[in-house]
Design a protein around this motif. Structure first.
Motif, short mmCIF file in Angstrom:
data_model
loop_
_atom_site.label_atom_id
_atom_site.label_comp_id
_atom_site.label_asym_id
_atom_site.label_seq_id
_atom_site.Cartn_x
_atom_site.Cartn_y
_atom_site.Cartn_z
N SER A 162 51.22 9.65 -22.72
CA SER A 162 49.93 8.98 -22.56
C SER A 162 48.78 9.96 -22.72
N VAL A 163 48.94 11.15 -22.14
CA VAL A 163 47.90 12.18 -22.25
C VAL A 163 47.74 12.61 -23.70
N LEU A 170 38.16 19.02 -23.25
CA LEU A 170 39.39 18.24 -23.11
C LEU A 170 40.61 19.03 -23.57
N LEU A 219 48.50 10.86 -26.41
CA LEU A 219 47.88 9.76 -27.14
C LEU A 219 46.38 9.72 -26.88
N PHE A 220 46.00 9.94 -25.64
CA PHE A 220 44.57 9.98 -25.28
C PHE A 220 43.85 11.07 -26.08
N MET A 221 44.46 12.25 -26.17
CA MET A 221 43.85 13.35 -26.91
C MET A 221 43.69 13.00 -28.39
N ILE A 264 43.40 9.97 -29.74
CA ILE A 264 42.36 8.93 -29.87
C ILE A 264 40.97 9.53 -29.73
N ILE A 265 40.79 10.36 -28.72
CA ILE A 265 39.48 11.00 -28.51
C ILE A 265 39.16 11.94 -29.66
#
Length: 232
Positions: free
Chosen positions: A71-72, A106, A74-76, A78-79
């Motif tokens: 999840s982390v 980040l 994937l977040f990176m 996307i951002i």
């Protein structure tokens, strides 16, 4: 450098991070922001470099894929894409000295997460890192109480206490996190003296949170407490 020495450097860096909030560098234009960010990033880069060498040498320290790590990651991604296609990609990546955020921040948080999740393998080690950051929050609470009592100046002026963070809203959410950390350790602890210290830390953090007058943080605490009670 031996693996043992690498681990000492990594552990030293991880246990130093909770004390970064106390850094105030008056030589910088934003003394409550930039100094903390520069020190944190320096620590992260050092421990990340040591961790990379350790992970190459010892496969037991290599990252393990989990729902949290996925999840982390994937977040990176996307951002990262959002910043590439931002109106101002340069600002989106680097931010500014007043905020010290952006994608570069980040990336450092991601490296910090990677080292933490890969090196701290037991609940005992996690308890130690949580106890360290709760101890730091206890010191922050004492400092803030001196501000409330008028012995130390409130950096923003007025009556909203801000500790060494320079912003009451920052101090408010800092206290919220540590109230939950201390509560978790309270329920895990088996010794009466530890429970007493943790209870005292929770009370002090609550008092300081109240005097930050940060409504969002207070509502977040109430909402988080309600959800936590559901899982007890």
């Amino acid at each position: 450098m031996s693996n043992k020495l690498l681990k000492y450097v990594i552990y030293g860096g991880l246990f130093a991070v909770p004390f970064v909030p106390f850094i105030i560098d008056t030589s910088l234009f934003f003394p409550f922001i930039t100094g903390k960010a520069f020190v944190f990033r320096t620590i992260v880069l050092i421990i990340a470099a040591c961790y990379a060498v350790l992970a190459i040498r010892d496969e037991s320290y290599r990252p393990k894929l989990s729902w949290v790590s996925a999840s982390v990651l994937l977040f990176m991604v996307i951002i990262g894409l959002a910043d590439i296609f931002a109106v101002n990609p340069f600002k989106a990546f680097w931010s500014n000295f007043e905020r010290m955020e952006g994608f570069v921040a980040l990336l450092h948080f991601f490296l910090y997460f990677l080292v933490l999740s890969s090196v701290l393998k037991t609940q005992e080690m996690w308890n130690k890192i949580l106890a360290t950051t709760v101890g730091a929050s206890f010191i922050m609470s004492i400092y803030s109480l001196f501000q409330i009592g008028g012995k130390i100046a409130i950096n923003q002026g007025g009556v909203r206490v801000d500790g060494t963070l320079g912003n009451a809203a920052y101090l408010g959410i800092y206290m919220v996190f540590h109230i939950f950390f201390a509560s978790l350790l309270f329920f895990r602890s088996r010794h009466t003296w530890q429970k007493v210290l943790l209870a005292l830390s929770i009370v002090l953090n609550l008092v300081v949170l109240y005097y930050t007058a940060t409504r969002g943080a207070i509502l977040g605490l109430l909402g988080g407490a309600r959800i936590s009670i559901m899982f007890l």
